[in-house]
Design an enzyme around this catalytic site. Structure first.
Site, mmCIF file in Angstrom:
data_model
loop_
_atom_site.group_PDB
_atom_site.id
_atom_site.type_symbol
_atom_site.label_atom_id
_atom_site.label_comp_id
_atom_site.label_asym_id
_atom_site.label_seq_id
_atom_site.Cartn_x
_atom_site.Cartn_y
_atom_site.Cartn_z
ATOM 1 N N HIS A 374 22.164 56.499 -9.453
ATOM 2 C CA HIS A 374 21.843 57.890 -10.277
ATOM 3 C C HIS A 374 20.225 57.506 -10.514
ATOM 4 O O HIS A 374 19.629 58.234 -10.963
ATOM 5 C CB HIS A 374 22.872 58.562 -11.170
ATOM 6 C CG HIS A 374 23.715 59.367 -10.745
ATOM 7 N ND1 HIS A 374 23.898 60.110 -10.216
ATOM 8 C CD2 HIS A 374 25.403 58.552 -10.057
ATOM 9 C CE1 HIS A 374 24.877 60.681 -9.762
ATOM 10 N NE2 HIS A 374 25.816 59.804 -10.381
ATOM 11 N N LYS A 565 16.079 68.728 -21.294
ATOM 12 C CA LYS A 565 16.723 67.940 -21.113
ATOM 13 C C LYS A 565 16.745 66.426 -21.418
ATOM 14 O O LYS A 565 15.907 66.975 -22.567
ATOM 15 C CB LYS A 565 16.248 67.188 -19.372
ATOM 16 C CG LYS A 565 14.426 67.274 -19.266
ATOM 17 C CD LYS A 565 14.252 66.856 -17.945
ATOM 18 C CE LYS A 565 14.140 68.065 -17.315
ATOM 19 N NZ LYS A 565 14.530 67.974 -15.903
ATOM 20 N N ARG A 566 17.750 65.578 -20.967
ATOM 21 C CA ARG A 566 17.133 64.227 -22.413
ATOM 22 C C ARG A 566 15.691 63.814 -22.882
ATOM 23 O O ARG A 566 15.274 63.794 -21.090
ATOM 24 C CB ARG A 566 17.735 63.152 -21.443
ATOM 25 C CG ARG A 566 18.283 61.597 -22.113
ATOM 26 C CD ARG A 566 19.611 60.842 -21.197
ATOM 27 N NE ARG A 566 18.771 61.155 -19.716
ATOM 28 C CZ ARG A 566 18.143 59.896 -20.234
ATOM 29 N NH1 ARG A 566 18.063 58.735 -20.392
ATOM 30 N NH2 ARG A 566 18.021 59.703 -17.842
ATOM 31 N N LYS A 571 10.616 61.629 -17.656
ATOM 32 C CA LYS A 571 10.993 63.070 -17.925
ATOM 33 C C LYS A 571 9.658 63.880 -18.361
ATOM 34 O O LYS A 571 9.508 65.033 -18.031
ATOM 35 C CB LYS A 571 11.942 63.656 -18.144
ATOM 36 C CG LYS A 571 13.570 62.285 -18.179
ATOM 37 C CD LYS A 571 14.433 63.545 -18.145
ATOM 38 C CE LYS A 571 15.935 62.635 -17.667
ATOM 39 N NZ LYS A 571 15.796 63.216 -16.813
ATOM 40 N N THR A 673 19.303 68.215 -11.927
ATOM 41 C CA THR A 673 20.307 69.508 -11.123
ATOM 42 C C THR A 673 19.635 70.288 -12.332
ATOM 43 O O THR A 673 20.397 71.884 -12.009
ATOM 44 C CB THR A 673 21.936 69.387 -11.788
ATOM 45 O OG1 THR A 673 21.970 68.418 -13.419
ATOM 46 C CG2 THR A 673 22.490 68.126 -10.963
ATOM 47 N N LYS A 677 19.776 74.351 -11.337
ATOM 48 C CA LYS A 677 20.207 75.505 -12.346
ATOM 49 C C LYS A 677 19.315 77.111 -12.377
ATOM 50 O O LYS A 677 19.382 78.034 -12.295
ATOM 51 C CB LYS A 677 20.260 74.806 -13.519
ATOM 52 C CG LYS A 677 21.997 74.514 -13.606
ATOM 53 C CD LYS A 677 22.261 73.211 -14.884
ATOM 54 C CE LYS A 677 23.647 72.499 -14.105
ATOM 55 N NZ LYS A 677 22.877 71.094 -14.566
#
Length: 845
Positions: A374, A565-566, A571, A673, A677
């Site tokens: 991942h 998100k985290r 990110k 993901t 969504k």
């Protein structure tokens, strides 16, 4: 509510579409009985929580017969079973999803109305299950839903964390971690299985000896033991009779209480063993910045892997007397590197316990396991020190050494003079501290290795596992991630779901490619109007939530720009924050120019030991504090950080989103993901050419997405040339202004140097290249603002995003796994006519 003295009520439901009076009556009867006989309450003493528990138990009853029949069918047909091993299962709340998949959502809503409740208020009683943190765990939950919906015999295995990761509070702008006591009031969805209690060993030493036949044997002795207790949760498929199982392990002490110590007055020691043993399943991802934290993390991984493999072997041996068919009946998927110790553990069970030869055991092991990678980030490719492994799992270190010896012997024959290749391929990393490379163990011990997006799968072949790919190209595959449309559209966005049903029917729920039928309506004025009405109602609901939780009033007609998100540097929530400051400055400098109003929403948790990520949270909240109190921009810009991000919070945010922030540095996000969504719910992506963004762009079209920034090749080339972030600071006056404001304490006047570590990291290293991508990010944001002001164009883009997300169903992903990796076939579950009368079980699960 009146309570009648009833016999054993039927729990059979028709599962017909729409409200069924017979099903409503069955549900009403079950509810009344559970309220009285399970909870010992009546209409005078029942609380709202009692009503939730009675409803949950009633819906669970509707699953039980299917659950039992599913497992019985698997035994009768001797099917190949898929075991999905994951440290996380971010399942969210269960009530709504179970009712939806059973076809009972109308009956559940009507029953609550008749009792004087809004279903939404009852659903808010249920806590999110504290079983995960981010995309890894949510993917695992989507996969379980899809396996059940497709009829694949599948099982999820993980840990029943007592306190999850943590509950996030935002205090004075800082993240504060508190226990996530999600099991405080019990969990009506789980069933404890005390008959499945397995011994898990740690520490000790290995006794080697020759048996009576002259075979070398190994006994792992003088160990500390912890018991693994099974808790089962049913996983229903949508619109079928399949109910698969998620089995989670809770750590229990072998001795609950030392009475001798207690009698001697040593009360702490009397319970110390119990406390130490049960720490294993207390918290997801304990802080591993300390040696003790590292040891606990490895303990967790081995604990759930050992219990799981013992359970799998037990189940297999119930119907097989030899291990000749094991790999034909068992497929084990390792969800990332965390469960990689399973390779050594299965070898231990087969060689030490079942007394198979090494060669046969290795053949079975490598045909059984498959490994999903991942990430390409080094921090997530677990390595454990040889010293820790020798201390905690001495037999497994021996097995890993033997796997490595035999593997490297093959490599030396193939590449006799390439010492560097041998060093890179080895399961042991040599250096001042010798390390066990768990990702290498997973690759060597598996018959298939896959990435989770096309670009990610290519990257692991070209970089991370390049040597392994050259050795075994046939092992490597791509399986682009997906999401379940049941939870991520049908359940979380009922308004849009209803609108789609009215236009194209309901087949899209199990065949997401059906959404392409929306394409002809993308320019239809009436349909666009209905589409915008749905979005605005969703935004009004979220605005009300923000007002109640954050005490901030936001404009529902503004662009809802969402970054949830985290929290992690790759990110790039920090890049978004830099743009927020740029936008703030631009509005202040151009008070009379047209601007697209924005509400910028952040949500996400930072790991407790991740100082930089936690400081970024503080910066975002400090920026928000300044902007939200500046009257010059109050109608044009708001910034909100929503605390304690979870599945249920995502279900509120995503249907209301206009713009989806997917802005990781190219080459760092394996798939993502959240991007899927948002697109499925009509938000437009602004993102880099990273992860699944690339495939979303291919599906929705270049004109329906906002792409910016360096691509993977450009990032690599810039690193090789020597990246100098200071240059971008000096050459871009607007970027310089943003950085200088943060550095000078503009957003932290009482602590001017508070954010100096962030500024220094940007100017002196900037590993994730925010400075390089900033100008192009601003350009893309301007494009998004312009498009949003064109109502017809934006609505068309939104419709076409939804219409072209068919590829991103987890049903498609799981079908590919089943066909190309697991070789598992779907099984149809037929219910006997008088299911409830069936009292005996042929096979307990």
């Amino acid at each position: 509510m009146p309570f009648k003295k009833l016999g054993s009520p039927t729990r059979n439901f028709s599962a017909k579409p729409g409200l069924q009076e017979e099903d409503l009556q069955t549900l009403r009867t079950l509810f009344a009985q559970h309220l009285k006989y399970s909870l010992a309450k009546d209409e005078y003493t029942a609380t709202v929580r009692d009503s939730y528990n009675a409803l949950a138990l009633s819906v669970r009853d509707a699953l039980i017969d299917r659950w039992i029949e599913t497992q019985q069918t698997y035994y009768r047909q001797d099917v190949k079973r898929v075991y999905y091993l994951s440290m996380e299962f971010l399942i969210g709340r269960t009530l709504g999803n179970a009712a939806l998949n059973l076809g009972l959502n109308d009956e559940v809503r009507e029953l609550m109305l008749q009792l004087g409740y809004k279903l939404e208020a009852i659903e808010e009683i249920e806590p999110d299950a504290g079983l995960g943190n981010g995309g890894l765990g949510r993917l695992a939950a989507c996969f379980l839903d899809s396996m059940a919906t497709l009829g694949i015999p599948g099982y999820g295995y993980g840990i029943r964390y007592e306190f999850g990761i943590f509950a996030q509070k935002i205090r004075n702008g800082y993240q504060v971690e508190t226990p996530d006591n999600w099991l405080r009031y019990g969990n009506p969805w789980e069933i404890v299985r005390p008959e499945y209690l397995y011994k898990v060993q740690f520490y000790g030493n290995v006794h080697e000896y020759l048996d009576q036949h002259g075979n070398l044997r190994h006994d792992w002795v003088n160990t500390q033991e912890v018991m693994a207790l099974a808790y089962d949760t049913p996983v229903p498929g949508y619109g079928n009779n399949t109910v698969n199982n998620m089995r989670l392990w809770s750590a229990k002490a072998t001795r609950e209480f030392n009475f001798e110590c207690f009698n001697e007055g040593d009360y702490d020691r009397a319970v110390a063993e119990k406390a130490e043993s049960e720490t294993i399943s207390k918290v997801l991802y304990p802080n591993d910045n300390t040696p003790e934290g590292k040891e606990l993390r490895l303990k967790q991984e081995y604990f759930f892997v050992s219990a799981t493999l013992q359970d799998i072997v037990r189940r297999y041996k119930k119907t097989h007397t030899t291990f000749d068919q094991f790999a034909d009946k068992v497929a084990i998927q390792l969800n990332d590197t965390h469960p990689a110790i399973a390779v050594a553990e299965l070898m231990r069970l087969l060689v030490d316990i079942e007394h198979l030869s090494w060669e046969k055991a290795w053949s079975i092991t490598t045909r059984t396991f498959a490994y999903t990678n991942h990430t390409v980030l080094p921090e997530a490719l677990e390595k454990w020190s040889v010293d820790l492994m020798a201390h905690l799992l001495p037999r497994h270190l021996q097995i890993i050494y033997e796997i490595n010896r035999r593997f490297l012997d093959e490599i030396r024959q193939k590449y006799p003079n390439d010492l560097e290749k041998i060093r890179r391929l080895s399961l042991i990393e040599e250096g001042p501290t010798r390390m066990v490379r768990m990702a290498n163990l997973a690759v060597v011990g598996s018959h298939a290795v896959n990435g989770v997006a096309a670009i990610h799968s290519e990257l692991i072949k070209q970089t991370l596992f390049k040597d392994f790919y050259e050795l075994w190209p046939e092992k490597f595959q791509n399986k682009t991630n997906g999401i379940t449309p049941r939870r991520w559209l049908r359940l979380c966005n009922p308004r849009l779901s209803k609108l789609i049903d009215e236009k194209i029917g309901e087949e899209w729920v199990t065949n997401l490619y059906e959404l392409k039928k929306l394409i002809p309506y993308a320019d239809d004025a009436a349909f666009q109007e209905s589409w915008r009405k749905v979005k605005r109602e969703n935004k009004l609901a979220l605005a009300e939530y923000i007002k109640s939780r954050n005490h901030i009033v936001v404009n529902p007609d503004s662009m809802f720009d969402c970054h949830i998100k985290r929290i992690h540097e790759y990110k790039r929530q920090l890049l978004n924050a830099l743009h927020v400051v740029w936008l703030y400055n631009w509005i202040k400098a151009h008070p009379y120019e047209e601007v697209t109003p924005r509400t910028i929403l952040f949500a996400g948790k930072a790991a407790p030991g991740y100082y930089k990520a936690k400081l970024i949270i503080k910066l975002i909240n400090s920026i928000a504090e300044v902007i939200n109190h500046d009257r010059d921009v109050t109608e044009k810009l708001k910034v909100v950080f929503l605390e304690n991000y979870s599945v249920s919070l995502a279900e509120k945010i995503i249907p209301a989103a206009d713009l989806s922030e997917q802005i990781s540095t190219a080459g760092t996000e394996a798939s993502g993901t959240g991007n899927m969504k948002f697109a499925l719910n009509g938000a437009i992506t602004i993102g880099t050419l990273d992860g699944a963004n690339i495939e979303i762009k291919q599906e929705v079209g270049d004109e329906n997405i906002f792409i910016f920034g360096l691509n993977v090749e450009q990032v690599s080339a810039l690193r090789q040339r020597g990246y100098q972030p200071w240059m971008y600071y000096e050459q871009n006056p607007e970027l310089k202004q943003v950085i200088d404001m943060i550095a000078s304490g503009y957003f932290s006047p009482s602590q001017p140097d508070l954010f100096r570590p962030i500024v220094n990291s940007l100017l002196q290293g900037d590993y994730y290249m925010l400075m390089a991508d900033f100008a192009d990010y601003v350009r893309a944001q301007k494009q998004a603002s312009e498009a949003y002001r064109d109502v017809h164009r934006w609505t068309k883009m939104s419709i076409l995003n939804v219409a072209n997300t068919g590829k991103f169903s987890s049903d498609r992903t799981i079908q590919e796994y089943a066909d190309e990796i697991w070789h598992a076939k779907p099984i149809t579950i037929e219910m006997p006519e008088n299911t409830h009368a069936k009292k005996t079980l042929e096979h307990a699960e």
